[in-house]
Enzyme design. Structure first.
Site, PDB file in Angstrom:
ATOM      1  CG  ASP A 151      24.891  10.090  31.540  1.00  0.00           C
ATOM      2  OD1 ASP A 151      25.051   9.987  32.764  1.00  0.00           O
ATOM      3  OD2 ASP A 151      25.584   9.455  30.707  1.00  0.00           O
ATOM      4  CG  ASP A 215      29.824   4.832  34.363  1.00  0.00           C
ATOM      5  OD1 ASP A 215      28.655   5.080  34.694  1.00  0.00           O
ATOM      6  OD2 ASP A 215      30.455   5.510  33.523  1.00  0.00           O
TER       7      ASP A 215
END
Length: 433
Positions: A151, A215
């Site tokens: 990430d 996202d």
């Protein structure tokens, strides 16, 4: 399915100075990963019991049989602090033994995936891997993991990192290569940096997939926005390197059946990873049937053609229009079994959708094509020069496989189809008008 705990491959190099997009061709990650990621369903409320039960559901529901063979952890699996010698540690209540977890997943027929971050901390505040890249990579390998999602939170100050986005991710790529050289275990490497820094231009040099956008959410406006983003960068995807449109939301939120079909079709046909992200204990048979469409999955997992389908006409908007609400509607691409077409009705009402066959660059002029519907699983006759999909539902999709079926009938007028008509010329020089 028999799995060893290591995923052995010749190390062909994740190099600090990659010379081509093929530098990551290291024996793993040729095809888009299919499997499960726990985040969308459980977020931080996850433990070993949930992960193993999910894997059992995947066996029970036939998902492993159709190709979903990864079960991946996301954030929140770790302790908040490292050990006195710097090792990252799993939560001793929720994940008391990562080796036992991966052993169980492998015994059930799955590869195991884990999550970390390129910064000081993960997005949920657990230890990131910055300045611990090789130590963490070795830990993940020793625990038996086969896949790493990486990430983009808690980025160090510029005067500490002194790297751009590529360099920040290259650190872990180098660490994984070093671990592969020492152990013979090569992990699939999945970047999650949300489409920053034009990752589609360089992601294939150091990883097997890369997130292209923010996202996902289980609403149509999120799905259409991501499809819009993907429409401009399809050339980046091929075997061993894939645009990642984020985890699947099928079974979540308020997506209609037709919206969920469109979501799955688009993700699969652009050759994105297919990671289920719903609670399988409560999934409906209707949504499960979408995830198990083997004709759609076959295109995603094509061993011959690794490229994404691409838009050949935007439809509602002029070509190359960036519009998150009304993305490109008409797409096509080659596959080992024929030419694949995807038609998306981006309107909020049913619509007929028409195209000339030769609008797709993969179609031959003068040839008629048999038509296979990849959702109804029916053979729908022969298309000559054009095709119309009738009454496509609002936010719905049509997925077709066209195969050559002989020459088109003689004497058709005009003698040239599609764009060629403007230059349609006889052998004696006479132009058709």
């Amino acid at each position: 399915m028999t799995l060893s705990r290591t995923f052995t491959a010749a190390v062909v190099g994740i190099l600090s100075a990659a010379t081509s997009a093929n530098a990551i061709t290291n024996g793993v990650g040729k095809l888009p990963v299919m499997g499960y990621n726990a985040w969308n369903a459980f977020a931080c409320n996850v433990n070993e019991t949930i992960i193993i039960q999910t894997a059992k559901y995947m066996n029970e529901f036939g998902l492993l049989d159709v190709g979903y063979n990864h079960v991946n952890l996301d954030d929140c699996w770790a302790m908040k602090n490292r050990s006195s010698t710097g090792e990252v540690m799993s939560d001793n209540i929720r994940f008391p033994s990562m080796n036992e977890l991966t052993d169980q997943l492998h015994a059930l027929g799955f590869y195991a995936g884990i999550y970390s971050d390129s910064g000081w901390f993960t997005c949920a505040g657990y230890p990131g891997s910055f300045m611990h890249e090789e130590q963490d990579a070795m830990t993940f390998q020793s625990w038996g993991f086969d896949f790493l999602k990486y990430d983009n939170c808690a980025i160090p100050f510029d005067d500490i990192i002194r790297e751009g986005m590529i360099g920040k991710y290259q650190r872990m790529a180098n660490a994984l290569a070093a671990v592969a050289e020492k152990t013979g275990t090569t992990l699939i490497f999945s970047l999650c940096e949300w489409g920053w820094s034009q990752v589609w231009l360089w992601g294939a040099q150091i990883s097997h997939s890369w997130r292209i956008d923010t996202d996902i959410a289980p609403q149509w406006n999120s799905i259409s926005s991501i499809i819009n983003s993907a429409s401009f960068i399809t050339q980046a995807t091929n075997h061993y390197g894939h645009n990642d449109l984020d985890m699947l939301e099928i079974g979540n939120g308020d997506l209609t059946y037709d919206e969920a079909k469109t979501h799955f079709t688009a993700w699969a046909l652009v050759k994105a990873p297919l990671l289920i992200g719903t609670n399988l204990a409560t999934i409906s048979q209707e949504m499960l049937s979408i995830l198990k469409n083997q004709e759609i999955i076959a295109v995603n997992q094509d061993p011959i053609y690794g490229t994404s389908i691409s838009p050949f006409r935007w439809g509602i908007n002029p070509d190359w229009t960036y519009n998150a609400t009304y993305p490109a509607q008409y797409w096509s691409g080659p596959s080992e079994n024929g030419t694949v077409f995807m038609l998306i009705n981006t309107l909020s009402e049913p619509a007929d959708m028409f195209f000339n066959l030769t609008e797709s660059p993969w179609i031959r002029a003068g040839i008629q094509y048999s038509v296979r519907d990849l959702w109804t699983h029916t053979d729908n006759g022969t298309a000559v020069r054009s095709f119309t999909a009738m009454n496509v539902p609002a936010h719905g999709v049509v997925a077709l496989l066209l195969k050559e079926d002989g020459n088109e009938p003689a004497g058709l007028v005009p003698p040239c189809a599609g764009e060629a008509l403007s230059q349609c010329t006889a052998e004696n020089g006479t132009s058709y008008s």
